[in-house]
Motif scaffolding. Structure first.
Motif, PDB file in Angstrom:
ATOM      1  N   LEU A 182       0.841  -1.200   0.000  1.00 39.11           N
ATOM      2  CA  LEU A 182       0.000   0.000   0.000  1.00 39.11           C
ATOM      3  C   LEU A 182       0.876   1.250   0.000  1.00 39.11           C
ATOM      4  O   LEU A 182       0.676   2.174  -0.790  1.00 39.11           O
ATOM      5  N   THR A 183       1.864   1.269   0.872  1.00 46.61           N
ATOM      6  CA  THR A 183       2.764   2.415   1.008  1.00 46.61           C
ATOM      7  C   THR A 183       3.555   2.647  -0.283  1.00 46.61           C
ATOM      8  O   THR A 183       3.671   3.790  -0.743  1.00 46.61           O
ATOM      9  N   GLU A 184       4.064   1.586  -0.866  1.00 46.53           N
ATOM     10  CA  GLU A 184       4.824   1.709  -2.118  1.00 46.53           C
ATOM     11  C   GLU A 184       3.944   2.187  -3.261  1.00 46.53           C
ATOM     12  O   GLU A 184       4.339   3.037  -4.049  1.00 46.53           O
ATOM     13  N   ARG A 185       2.728   1.652  -3.353  1.00 50.20           N
ATOM     14  CA  ARG A 185       1.828   2.053  -4.426  1.00 50.20           C
ATOM     15  C   ARG A 185       1.466   3.532  -4.293  1.00 50.20           C
ATOM     16  O   ARG A 185       1.381   4.247  -5.282  1.00 50.20           O
ATOM     17  N   GLU A 186       1.250   3.987  -3.071  1.00 54.81           N
ATOM     18  CA  GLU A 186       0.887   5.391  -2.839  1.00 54.81           C
ATOM     19  C   GLU A 186       2.007   6.329  -3.292  1.00 54.81           C
ATOM     20  O   GLU A 186       1.737   7.425  -3.771  1.00 54.81           O
ATOM     21  N   LYS A 187       3.258   5.901  -3.147  1.00 55.11           N
ATOM     22  CA  LYS A 187       4.388   6.725  -3.602  1.00 55.11           C
ATOM     23  C   LYS A 187       4.384   6.882  -5.122  1.00 55.11           C
ATOM     24  O   LYS A 187       4.703   7.945  -5.637  1.00 55.11           O
ATOM     25  N   ILE A 188       4.027   5.807  -5.825  1.00 51.56           N
ATOM     26  CA  ILE A 188       4.062   5.809  -7.294  1.00 51.56           C
ATOM     27  C   ILE A 188       2.771   6.367  -7.887  1.00 51.56           C
ATOM     28  O   ILE A 188       2.794   7.140  -8.839  1.00 51.56           O
ATOM     29  N   PHE A 189       1.646   5.941  -7.318  1.00 47.80           N
ATOM     30  CA  PHE A 189       0.326   6.358  -7.804  1.00 47.80           C
ATOM     31  C   PHE A 189      -0.464   6.972  -6.648  1.00 47.80           C
ATOM     32  O   PHE A 189      -1.256   6.289  -5.999  1.00 47.80           O
ATOM     33  N   PRO A 190      -0.242   8.257  -6.360  1.00 46.43           N
ATOM     34  CA  PRO A 190      -0.924   8.890  -5.231  1.00 46.43           C
ATOM     35  C   PRO A 190      -2.438   8.910  -5.430  1.00 46.43           C
ATOM     36  O   PRO A 190      -2.937   8.867  -6.558  1.00 46.43           O
ATOM     37  N   THR A 191      -3.149   8.998  -4.303  1.00 49.36           N
ATOM     38  CA  THR A 191      -4.611   8.852  -4.345  1.00 49.36           C
ATOM     39  C   THR A 191      -5.376  10.024  -3.750  1.00 49.36           C
ATOM     40  O   THR A 191      -6.576   9.923  -3.522  1.00 49.36           O
ATOM     41  N   GLY A 192      -4.710  11.137  -3.482  1.00 55.96           N
ATOM     42  CA  GLY A 192      -5.396  12.302  -2.928  1.00 55.96           C
ATOM     43  C   GLY A 192      -6.254  13.005  -3.969  1.00 55.96           C
ATOM     44  O   GLY A 192      -5.891  13.100  -5.135  1.00 55.96           O
ATOM     45  N   LEU A 193      -7.398  13.473  -3.527  1.00 65.91           N
ATOM     46  CA  LEU A 193      -8.317  14.225  -4.391  1.00 65.91           C
ATOM     47  C   LEU A 193      -8.661  15.537  -3.705  1.00 65.91           C
ATOM     48  O   LEU A 193      -9.182  15.540  -2.591  1.00 65.91           O
ATOM     49  N   LYS A 194      -8.350  16.635  -4.376  1.00 61.80           N
ATOM     50  CA  LYS A 194      -8.628  17.960  -3.828  1.00 61.80           C
ATOM     51  C   LYS A 194     -10.060  18.335  -4.199  1.00 61.80           C
ATOM     52  O   LYS A 194     -10.386  18.488  -5.375  1.00 61.80           O
TER      53      LYS A 194
END
Length: 156
Positions: free
Chosen positions: A46-58
């Motif tokens: 999960l942590t590695e994927r978030e670094k490559i493909f972030p998931t934040g939505l403004k």
């Protein structure tokens, strides 16, 4: 299909406090692991994927993140939901050079690619409703949030 079938009350958390995304991920992973929803490597993936493909939505007032990882790390499908008293920084999905303070997190644990696509579509539709997002963020209990989510699913 509805996101409701993946929401488990034991994985709904309101008004949490963390100093970092890392702390948040650890907390949600621990709860999912205790419930038998994920494998041991879920957190690192999960942590590695978030670094490559972030998931934040403004989204304005209440920003959202939808972290998730590989299907093989999920033993039982789920959506964990957390509201944060103090927002946590996430890099943005549409521009990973930018960040947003996130106060509502939907951590997905799905192991069927078809389900993941449908759930993401339904979640995006729901979070585009600013009033619904505000209602979720303002929920003061697990039961209140569950009822708010249940109402969102029934209206579709």
């Amino acid at each position: 299909m509805s996101i409701q079938q993946f929401i488990n009350k034991e994985l709904i958390f309101t008004k949490l406090n963390f100093n970092s995304q890392r702390e948040l991920f650890h907390y949600l992973y621990d709860k999912a692991k205790q419930g038998g929803f994920v494998t041991d490597d879920f957190l690192s993936r999960l942590t590695e994927r978030e670094k490559i493909f972030p998931t934040g939505l403004k989204l304005g007032k209440n920003n959202v993140a939808i972290p998730h990882t590989d299907a093989e790390c999920v033993t039982k499908e789920f959506i964990a939901i957390a509201t944060l008293n103090t927002p946590v920084l996430f890099r943005l999905m549409d521009n990973n050079a930018e960040q947003a303070d996130v106060s509502l997190v939907f951590m997905l644990g799905l192991n069927n690619p078809h389900n993941q696509l449908e759930v993401l579509q339904e979640l995006v539709g729901m979070i585009q409703d600013g009033a619904k997002v505000n209602q979720l963020v303002q929920s003061s209990s697990r039961e209140e949030m569950y009822q708010a989510l249940n109402g969102a699913a029934l209206r579709k």
